[in-house]
Design a protein around this motif. Structure first.
Motif, PDB file in Angstrom:
ATOM      1  N   ALA A 179      -0.945  11.962   0.702  1.00 53.33           N
ATOM      2  CA  ALA A 179      -1.675  12.131   1.964  1.00 53.33           C
ATOM      3  C   ALA A 179      -0.835  11.640   3.144  1.00 53.33           C
ATOM      4  O   ALA A 179      -0.333  12.416   3.935  1.00 53.33           O
ATOM      5  CB  ALA A 179      -2.993  11.386   1.898  1.00 53.33           C
ATOM      6  N   HIS A 180      -0.686  10.331   3.241  1.00 50.64           N
ATOM      7  CA  HIS A 180       0.193   9.737   4.269  1.00 50.64           C
ATOM      8  C   HIS A 180       1.619   9.742   3.716  1.00 50.64           C
ATOM      9  O   HIS A 180       2.571  10.047   4.407  1.00 50.64           O
ATOM     10  CB  HIS A 180      -0.305   8.323   4.579  1.00 50.64           C
ATOM     11  CG  HIS A 180       0.543   7.544   5.526  1.00 50.64           C
ATOM     12  ND1 HIS A 180       0.612   7.826   6.866  1.00 50.64           N
ATOM     13  CD2 HIS A 180       1.355   6.487   5.331  1.00 50.64           C
ATOM     14  CE1 HIS A 180       1.441   6.970   7.451  1.00 50.64           C
ATOM     15  NE2 HIS A 180       1.909   6.153   6.536  1.00 50.64           N
ATOM     16  N   THR A 181       1.733   9.388   2.433  1.00 51.13           N
ATOM     17  CA  THR A 181       2.962   9.529   1.636  1.00 51.13           C
ATOM     18  C   THR A 181       2.495   9.901   0.223  1.00 51.13           C
ATOM     19  O   THR A 181       1.306  10.080   0.008  1.00 51.13           O
ATOM     20  CB  THR A 181       3.751   8.198   1.536  1.00 51.13           C
ATOM     21  OG1 THR A 181       2.992   7.275   0.731  1.00 51.13           O
ATOM     22  CG2 THR A 181       4.002   7.571   2.905  1.00 51.13           C
TER      23      THR A 181
ATOM     24  N   GLY B 100      -4.594   0.860   3.611  1.00 52.53           N
ATOM     25  CA  GLY B 100      -3.219   1.234   3.963  1.00 52.53           C
ATOM     26  C   GLY B 100      -3.251   2.264   5.088  1.00 52.53           C
ATOM     27  O   GLY B 100      -4.206   2.340   5.858  1.00 52.53           O
ATOM     28  N   ASP B 101      -2.224   3.094   5.151  1.00 49.27           N
ATOM     29  CA  ASP B 101      -2.165   4.078   6.242  1.00 49.27           C
ATOM     30  C   ASP B 101      -2.936   5.358   5.932  1.00 49.27           C
ATOM     31  O   ASP B 101      -2.773   6.373   6.617  1.00 49.27           O
ATOM     32  CB  ASP B 101      -0.709   4.389   6.607  1.00 49.27           C
ATOM     33  CG  ASP B 101      -0.118   3.298   7.486  1.00 49.27           C
ATOM     34  OD1 ASP B 101      -0.848   2.321   7.780  1.00 49.27           O
ATOM     35  OD2 ASP B 101       1.059   3.399   7.868  1.00 49.27           O
ATOM     36  N   LEU B 102      -3.799   5.301   4.911  1.00 47.22           N
ATOM     37  CA  LEU B 102      -4.767   6.393   4.728  1.00 47.22           C
ATOM     38  C   LEU B 102      -5.827   6.260   5.802  1.00 47.22           C
ATOM     39  O   LEU B 102      -6.586   7.196   6.055  1.00 47.22           O
ATOM     40  CB  LEU B 102      -5.403   6.315   3.339  1.00 47.22           C
ATOM     41  CG  LEU B 102      -4.432   6.542   2.182  1.00 47.22           C
ATOM     42  CD1 LEU B 102      -5.124   6.324   0.847  1.00 47.22           C
ATOM     43  CD2 LEU B 102      -3.842   7.954   2.265  1.00 47.22           C
TER      44      LEU B 102
ATOM     45  N   THR C   8       0.822  -1.216   0.000  1.00 42.63           N
ATOM     46  CA  THR C   8       0.000   0.000   0.000  1.00 42.63           C
ATOM     47  C   THR C   8       0.856   1.266   0.000  1.00 42.63           C
ATOM     48  O   THR C   8       0.416   2.314  -0.448  1.00 42.63           O
ATOM     49  CB  THR C   8      -0.933   0.061   1.229  1.00 42.63           C
ATOM     50  OG1 THR C   8      -0.134   0.024   2.428  1.00 42.63           O
ATOM     51  CG2 THR C   8      -1.922  -1.098   1.237  1.00 42.63           C
ATOM     52  N   HIS C   9       2.084   1.191   0.546  1.00 46.90           N
ATOM     53  CA  HIS C   9       3.033   2.315   0.532  1.00 46.90           C
ATOM     54  C   HIS C   9       4.396   1.807   0.993  1.00 46.90           C
ATOM     55  O   HIS C   9       4.534   0.634   1.311  1.00 46.90           O
ATOM     56  CB  HIS C   9       2.529   3.494   1.374  1.00 46.90           C
ATOM     57  CG  HIS C   9       2.365   3.239   2.839  1.00 46.90           C
ATOM     58  ND1 HIS C   9       1.461   2.345   3.341  1.00 46.90           N
ATOM     59  CD2 HIS C   9       2.999   3.767   3.925  1.00 46.90           C
ATOM     60  CE1 HIS C   9       1.524   2.331   4.662  1.00 46.90           C
ATOM     61  NE2 HIS C   9       2.464   3.177   5.053  1.00 46.90           N
ATOM     62  N   TRP C  10       5.388   2.712   1.043  1.00 45.17           N
ATOM     63  CA  TRP C  10       6.764   2.230   1.231  1.00 45.17           C
ATOM     64  C   TRP C  10       7.188   1.963   2.668  1.00 45.17           C
ATOM     65  O   TRP C  10       8.180   1.287   2.909  1.00 45.17           O
ATOM     66  CB  TRP C  10       7.768   3.226   0.618  1.00 45.17           C
ATOM     67  CG  TRP C  10       7.995   4.490   1.414  1.00 45.17           C
ATOM     68  CD1 TRP C  10       7.381   5.691   1.221  1.00 45.17           C
ATOM     69  CD2 TRP C  10       8.896   4.686   2.513  1.00 45.17           C
ATOM     70  NE1 TRP C  10       7.836   6.609   2.149  1.00 45.17           N
ATOM     71  CE2 TRP C  10       8.771   6.022   2.946  1.00 45.17           C
ATOM     72  CE3 TRP C  10       9.815   3.853   3.185  1.00 45.17           C
ATOM     73  CZ2 TRP C  10       9.516   6.555   4.011  1.00 45.17           C
ATOM     74  CZ3 TRP C  10      10.550   4.381   4.246  1.00 45.17           C
ATOM     75  CH2 TRP C  10      10.401   5.718   4.644  1.00 45.17           C
ATOM     76  N   HIS C  11       6.460   2.442   3.660  1.00 47.73           N
ATOM     77  CA  HIS C  11       6.929   2.373   5.052  1.00 47.73           C
ATOM     78  C   HIS C  11       7.337   0.961   5.480  1.00 47.73           C
ATOM     79  O   HIS C  11       6.720  -0.025   5.081  1.00 47.73           O
ATOM     80  CB  HIS C  11       5.868   2.925   6.000  1.00 47.73           C
ATOM     81  CG  HIS C  11       5.783   4.421   5.965  1.00 47.73           C
ATOM     82  ND1 HIS C  11       4.667   5.114   6.346  1.00 47.73           N
ATOM     83  CD2 HIS C  11       6.699   5.346   5.596  1.00 47.73           C
ATOM     84  CE1 HIS C  11       4.895   6.421   6.211  1.00 47.73           C
ATOM     85  NE2 HIS C  11       6.116   6.583   5.747  1.00 47.73           N
ATOM     86  N   THR C  12       8.361   0.936   6.348  1.00 54.77           N
ATOM     87  CA  THR C  12       9.000  -0.340   6.695  1.00 54.77           C
ATOM     88  C   THR C  12       8.104  -1.290   7.494  1.00 54.77           C
ATOM     89  O   THR C  12       8.398  -2.476   7.557  1.00 54.77           O
ATOM     90  CB  THR C  12      10.291  -0.086   7.492  1.00 54.77           C
ATOM     91  OG1 THR C  12       9.974   0.767   8.617  1.00 54.77           O
ATOM     92  CG2 THR C  12      11.327   0.617   6.642  1.00 54.77           C
ATOM     93  N   ASP C  13       7.032  -0.766   8.080  1.00 54.82           N
ATOM     94  CA  ASP C  13       6.111  -1.674   8.782  1.00 54.82           C
ATOM     95  C   ASP C  13       5.059  -2.256   7.829  1.00 54.82           C
ATOM     96  O   ASP C  13       4.145  -2.958   8.248  1.00 54.82           O
ATOM     97  CB  ASP C  13       5.453  -0.990   9.996  1.00 54.82           C
ATOM     98  CG  ASP C  13       4.803   0.345   9.653  1.00 54.82           C
ATOM     99  OD1 ASP C  13       5.251   1.003   8.689  1.00 54.82           O
ATOM    100  OD2 ASP C  13       3.852   0.737  10.354  1.00 54.82           O
ATOM    101  N   HIS C  14       5.226  -1.956   6.524  1.00 56.33           N
ATOM    102  CA  HIS C  14       4.336  -2.507   5.488  1.00 56.33           C
ATOM    103  C   HIS C  14       5.126  -3.224   4.391  1.00 56.33           C
ATOM    104  O   HIS C  14       4.543  -3.835   3.510  1.00 56.33           O
ATOM    105  CB  HIS C  14       3.486  -1.389   4.860  1.00 56.33           C
ATOM    106  CG  HIS C  14       2.581  -0.714   5.847  1.00 56.33           C
ATOM    107  ND1 HIS C  14       1.235  -0.980   5.946  1.00 56.33           N
ATOM    108  CD2 HIS C  14       2.847   0.195   6.829  1.00 56.33           C
ATOM    109  CE1 HIS C  14       0.708  -0.258   6.940  1.00 56.33           C
ATOM    110  NE2 HIS C  14       1.672   0.468   7.482  1.00 56.33           N
ATOM    111  N   THR C  15       6.441  -3.088   4.432  1.00 54.10           N
ATOM    112  CA  THR C  15       7.286  -3.682   3.377  1.00 54.10           C
ATOM    113  C   THR C  15       8.426  -4.533   3.961  1.00 54.10           C
ATOM    114  O   THR C  15       9.347  -4.924   3.247  1.00 54.10           O
ATOM    115  CB  THR C  15       7.923  -2.572   2.499  1.00 54.10           C
ATOM    116  OG1 THR C  15       8.671  -1.679   3.362  1.00 54.10           O
ATOM    117  CG2 THR C  15       6.887  -1.775   1.731  1.00 54.10           C
TER     118      THR C  15
HETATM  119 ZN   LIG Z   1       2.791   4.219   6.941  1.00 55.21          ZN
END
Ligand SMILES: [Zn+2]
Length: 297
Positions: A164-166, A183-185, A87-94
């Motif tokens: 928005a979030h990224t 995602g983090d939206l 959903t996005h690049w952040h390390t808690d999602h990738t």
């Molecule tokens: Zn995030």
């Protein structure tokens, strides 16, 4: 057990950058609808879809949690993760991208996700440097606006929303099961982290929450990036809180308030009871947006 989580919380509180690592102790799987499951406790919320020949996964958690994630997915169907969507690049999602990529998963993400992962990032809010990702974990299929993944009996529609979030946030909607990952939206029941360093903004978050409201209905099972599974009504409350927050910040900045004045005034009092008990405490919520909005003013 108690002692362990207490220690984890201390670690989390003292080093914001590892805030979600505290959850890694309890990775669990729960059914959502049809052949879709929620895997939680490994960083950002993960959706698993079971197909006849393997699994599709939305987001890959924290790298610390990879073994625990695979321990759970091994028990579902054939266990092999063949498709991964970020959903996005952040390390808690990738965090499990590299290992899943090495095992042959096709990884799909918006093009800005790949760019940021490949380059490495610095997160000002957490004072944390993120190294470039090993190429094995980078998205192999990128898109600009939208697309779909056909997998087993499902067609999952994904779409990139405005920054928005990224600047790489995408939602993904499993139309047949009517299960949606924001995602983090979406943060359920807590103030969201907004990554101003990745072109995020409170105005963007507020706008996308309204967009998401038009994409879901009363029976949609909505998985937020963080927090419990939500319904449309929860997203409405989140959208209202964001719109209200944006209004409060605009007025206070216009009035020339300093950060210290805003923190002393507690203009978010009405929201803090519901939203201020997550990892983003009221003072941090003010400080993060104040710094971000000042910078972009
Ligand atoms: Zn995030």
């Amino acid at each position: 057990m108690l002692r362990r989580s207490f220690l984890c919380n201390i670690v989390a509180a003292s080093a914001g950058g590892v805030l979600l690592r505290a959850q890694a102790a309890g990775v669990s799987v729960a059914p959502l609808r049809d052949k879709l499951y929620l895997l939680s406790g490994a960083g950002g919320n993960i959706i698993i879809q079971e197909g006849p020949d393997g699994l599709l996964m939305v987001d890959s958690g924290l790298s610390d949690s990879t073994a625990a994630i695979l321990g759970q997915t091994d028990k579902i169907g054939k266990g092999q993760i063949t498709q991964l969507f970020n959903t996005h690049w952040h390390t808690d999602h990738t965090g499990s991208n590299v290992i899943l990529g090495q095992k042959g998963a096709q990884i799909t993400a918006q093009e800005n996700v790949k760019t940021r992962l490949a380059k490495g990032q610095y997160m000002e809010f957490f004072k944390r440097k993120v190294d470039p990702m090993d190429p094995a974990g980078l998205p192999t299929v990128t898109f600009k606006d939208k697309g779909k993944i056909k997998f087993a009996s499902e067609t999952a529609h994904y779409e990139h929303l405005p920054p928005a979030h990224t600047d790489g946030d995408s939602i993904i909607h499993f139309h047949n099961a009517n299960v949606f990952h924001g995602g983090d939206l979406l943060f359920n029941g807590m103030y969201p982290f907004i990554d101003y360093g990745s072109a995020g903004s409170l105005a963007g978050m507020a706008g996308n929450a309204e967009r998401i409201l038009k994409m879901v209905d009363e029976s949609t099972i909505i998985v937020p990036g963080h927090g419990a599974v939500a319904k449309k009504g929860d997203v409405k409350e989140f959208a209202d809180m964001l719109a209200g927050s944006l209004d409060i910040f605009s007025k206070n900045l216009k009035a020339g308030k300093t950060l210290e004045q805003m923190q002393a005034d507690q203009p978010f009092k009405a929201y803090d009871g519901k939203w201020g008990n997550g990892f983003m405490k009221p003072e941090a919520w003010i400080a993060m947006n104040y710094a971000g909005m000042k910078q972009s003013a």
